[in-house]
Design an enzyme around this catalytic site. Structure first.
Site, PDB file in Angstrom:
ATOM      1  N   SER A 156      47.401  29.812   3.988  1.00  0.00           N
ATOM      2  CA  SER A 156      46.644  29.051   2.923  1.00  0.00           C
ATOM      3  C   SER A 156      46.020  28.451   3.588  1.00  0.00           C
ATOM      4  O   SER A 156      46.003  27.010   4.069  1.00  0.00           O
ATOM      5  CB  SER A 156      48.497  28.577   1.719  1.00  0.00           C
ATOM      6  OG  SER A 156      48.653  28.976   1.900  1.00  0.00           O
TER       7      SER A 156
HETATM    8  N1  SAH Z   1      52.965  30.508   4.740  1.00  0.00           N
HETATM    9  C1  SAH Z   1      51.885  31.248   5.933  1.00  0.00           C
HETATM   10  C2  SAH Z   1      50.841  32.300   4.775  1.00  0.00           C
HETATM   11  C3  SAH Z   1      50.876  33.554   4.717  1.00  0.00           C
HETATM   12  S1  SAH Z   1      50.421  34.813   3.914  1.00  0.00           S
HETATM   13  C4  SAH Z   1      50.983  30.573   6.698  1.00  0.00           C
HETATM   14  O1  SAH Z   1      51.332  29.404   6.289  1.00  0.00           O
HETATM   15  O2  SAH Z   1      49.988  31.148   7.408  1.00  0.00           O
HETATM   16  C5  SAH Z   1      51.231  36.102   3.453  1.00  0.00           C
HETATM   17  C6  SAH Z   1      52.462  36.518   4.135  1.00  0.00           C
HETATM   18  O3  SAH Z   1      53.661  36.849   3.749  1.00  0.00           O
HETATM   19  C7  SAH Z   1      51.844  37.662   4.875  1.00  0.00           C
HETATM   20  O4  SAH Z   1      51.987  37.573   6.295  1.00  0.00           O
HETATM   21  C8  SAH Z   1      52.744  38.528   4.961  1.00  0.00           C
HETATM   22  O5  SAH Z   1      52.865  39.654   5.289  1.00  0.00           O
HETATM   23  C9  SAH Z   1      53.781  38.009   4.182  1.00  0.00           C
HETATM   24  N2  SAH Z   1      54.592  38.925   3.178  1.00  0.00           N
HETATM   25  C10 SAH Z   1      54.434  39.713   2.431  1.00  0.00           C
HETATM   26  N3  SAH Z   1      55.766  40.040   1.881  1.00  0.00           N
HETATM   27  C11 SAH Z   1      56.523  39.957   2.107  1.00  0.00           C
HETATM   28  C12 SAH Z   1      57.893  40.165   2.323  1.00  0.00           C
HETATM   29  N4  SAH Z   1      58.438  40.971   1.497  1.00  0.00           N
HETATM   30  N5  SAH Z   1      58.904  40.100   3.229  1.00  0.00           N
HETATM   31  C13 SAH Z   1      58.509  38.674   4.435  1.00  0.00           C
HETATM   32  N6  SAH Z   1      56.859  38.914   4.594  1.00  0.00           N
HETATM   33  C14 SAH Z   1      55.881  39.297   3.570  1.00  0.00           C
END
Ligand code: SAH
Length: 222
Positions: free
Chosen positions: A62
């Site tokens: 993000s």
């Molecule tokens: N917090 C992260 C940004 C994450 S992007 C950072 O600081 O880099 C969103 C993430 O959520 C992705 O890696 C995706 O695979 C994950 N995601 C999507 N649906 C999910 C679920 N149901 N449970 C766990 N992770 C999930």
């Protein structure tokens, strides 16, 4: 070799403070965590830019401002147990680990989870635990939490998160359509919940039982 410490100071001064981030602990944590070590090999020189960046597997780290807003909305003092959904690069988790007692972070894509777990180990973030699974189910075995932060976009607020919050706890979650959402802070009260809207945002989809179906959530590969 870029002066990453200087870039972090500029990020805080130019991207966070002017847009209203006030929590000194959040500003300090973001001045401390080496974001360039979380963006992967391809982007270290762009790590402190005012935008999200691709981290592989169609996922993103993000924008710094969004990390700051979400973290501030958790209202952490230092002794909390926090759940993050969507581990991704681990950057948000690393920021949280400096601000809370314990952080549990759930990631559905195993390759991402393993890589980030190794990253936490290497950089000595010792109070953050990576779990592979469907984060729309929360993490019942570690509940209740003081804070839950969802870093992927949900079609609606899964009830699991409300159930797994302590009374007085905060849930921070982007809710809306596939391509645009509103960030909400939801507070659990003795009589129910209160919800306040924060800022419009765009996140990758939360895919799982109480999120989007994988088939509904197709996105272009980066
Ligand atoms: N917090 C992260 C940004 C994450 S992007 C950072 O600081 O880099 C969103 C993430 O959520 C992705 O890696 C995706 O695979 C994950 N995601 C999507 N649906 C999910 C679920 N149901 N449970 C766990 N992770 C999930």
């Amino acid at each position: 070799m870029e002066d990453f410490k200087k870039l972090r100071e500029l990020m805080v001064e130019q991207q966070l403070i002017p847009r209203g981030i006030k929590d000194e602990r959040v500003l300090k944590a973001m001045e401390t965590v080496p974001r360039h070590l979380f963006v992967g090999d391809a982007f270290p020189e762009r790590a402190y830019d005012d935008c999200a960046l691709p981290i592989g597997e169609g996922q993103t780290i993000s924008q710094p401002y969004m990390v700051a807003v979400m973290t501030e909305l958790l209202e952490l003092k230092g002794d909390e147990k926090v759940l993050e959904i969507g581990t991704g690069s681990g950057y948000q988790g690393a920021v949280l680990s400096l601000l809370a007692a314990e952080v549990f972070t759930v990631e559905r894509i195993e390759t991402i989870a393993l890589k980030t777990q190794e990253r936490f180990r290497r950089f000595k973030y010792t109070n953050i635990y990576v779990v592979v699974g469907d984060g729309t189910l929360g993490l019942p075995e570690q509940a209740p939490f003081d804070g839950i932060i969802v870093t992927a976009a949900a079609p609606q607020i899964p009830d699991t998160y409300i159930k797994q919050l302590k009374v007085g706890g905060r849930l921070v979650i982007p809710v809306g359509s596939r391509f645009s959402q509103m960030l909400y802070q939801v507070r659990k009260t003795p009589s129910g919940i209160t919800t306040s809207a924060s800022t419009p945002c765009v996140f990758v989809p939360l895919i799982g039982k109480y999120g989007w179906d994988e088939t509904e959530a197709q996105y272009p590969a980066y």
